[in-house]
Scaffold this active site. Sequence first.
Site, mmCIF file in Angstrom:
data_model
loop_
_atom_site.group_PDB
_atom_site.id
_atom_site.type_symbol
_atom_site.label_atom_id
_atom_site.label_comp_id
_atom_site.label_asym_id
_atom_site.label_seq_id
_atom_site.Cartn_x
_atom_site.Cartn_y
_atom_site.Cartn_z
ATOM 1 N N ASP A 139 -1.300 -0.600 6.118
ATOM 2 C CA ASP A 139 -1.471 0.052 7.414
ATOM 3 C C ASP A 139 -2.926 0.118 7.848
ATOM 4 O O ASP A 139 -3.212 0.577 8.947
ATOM 5 C CB ASP A 139 -0.910 1.477 7.369
ATOM 6 N N ASP A 145 -0.132 5.195 0.889
ATOM 7 C CA ASP A 145 -0.293 6.172 1.960
ATOM 8 C C ASP A 145 -0.334 5.472 3.315
ATOM 9 O O ASP A 145 -1.164 4.604 3.552
ATOM 10 C CB ASP A 145 -1.577 6.972 1.743
ATOM 11 N N ASP A 188 0.853 -1.170 0.000
ATOM 12 C CA ASP A 188 0.000 0.000 0.000
ATOM 13 C C ASP A 188 0.901 1.236 0.000
ATOM 14 O O ASP A 188 2.093 1.153 0.309
ATOM 15 C CB ASP A 188 -0.900 -0.031 1.246
#
Length: 368
Positions: free
Chosen positions: A232, A36, A34
Amino acid sequence: MTAGDPAGDPAVGRAWLRASAKPLAMTYDVGLLDLDGVVYVGPEPVAVAPQAIAKARAFGMRLAFVTNNASRDPATVAGHLASLGIPASPEEVVTSAQAAARLIVEIVGVGARVLVIGSPALRAIIENAGLQVVGSSDERPDAVVQGFWSELCYGDLAEATLAVRSGALWVATNVDSTLPSSRGLLPGNGSLVGVIAMATGRKPRVAGKPALPLHAEGVRRTAAKRPLVIGDRLDTDIEGANLAGTDSLLVLTGVTTPAELLSAPPEHRPTYLSADLLGLFEPQPEVQADSAHAVCNGWVVRRDDDAVTVHHVEGSDTEGSDTEGGDTEGGALDGLRALLALSWLVDDAGEELVGADEALAKLGAPVG
């Protein structure tokens, strides 16, 4: 005390984190990263990300940068990464726009008419997939694809509503309800999808995480044999990995806090946990647990009637001897792993781990 891998049905997660004797960068052939919260936060790279990504490549791990953001094309994303000191090719970038285009082709076929509600980048990807872009519901589109674009207006939503009500296939690139910005959380694509859903009484097919098309696109483009999802967010990255039956690494550089992990339902539980991407190069320690206590690398978490005690055993591999302070980037990360195991086991039994927040605070991890 029970030891070993507690994984059950991969679609519903596991009772505690898995061990790995070898570094993850040597165990998995492809890292599906991922962006961001993992590679960058806002305009700045995560401090260790350039170093860790270069090291992963040196280990032989191939990488793909997988994003729900459909507003930018892969070349733009690759250029952004390069500006942060992370060399990447457009071919290494996988977006929800690409997954949406493939999904439309699979359902309605090449040459189908598609009404695009989104950015010029989304329009270009739809066209490159051999689909015909139309600008109005009057042109009787076979499909509507909806992605986030800050310049969308009421007229765009109205055209999409008319087409969806007329029976067109409706595909959303993602349904993220919010979009992070320097000013705070803004309405995301999912919020705008909700407008059309309310007006039509229909739900879209979804291409982005946690739905499977974007994950499948990443695996397909990298020819991954044993991929590792690295993210995250519990409700996108980790849930999507569990739905796909793929192992995952949660890093604590983004939005998920240790407190949120404590109460994570099975579908939101990662396979592995690390403070940041440097966790790719360390063994993942074994956790042993039962309903009364859990142990990880010298950290012992014990359940009493109305409290949870945490302590570190002197002479074990992890530095430190108590829980007065600490940091999840150091040895106390193993304490967090043990606390998670006990919390998840108790939760799966339909009970509550009283005192878990206080124990987390003693580990030095944020509670909220």
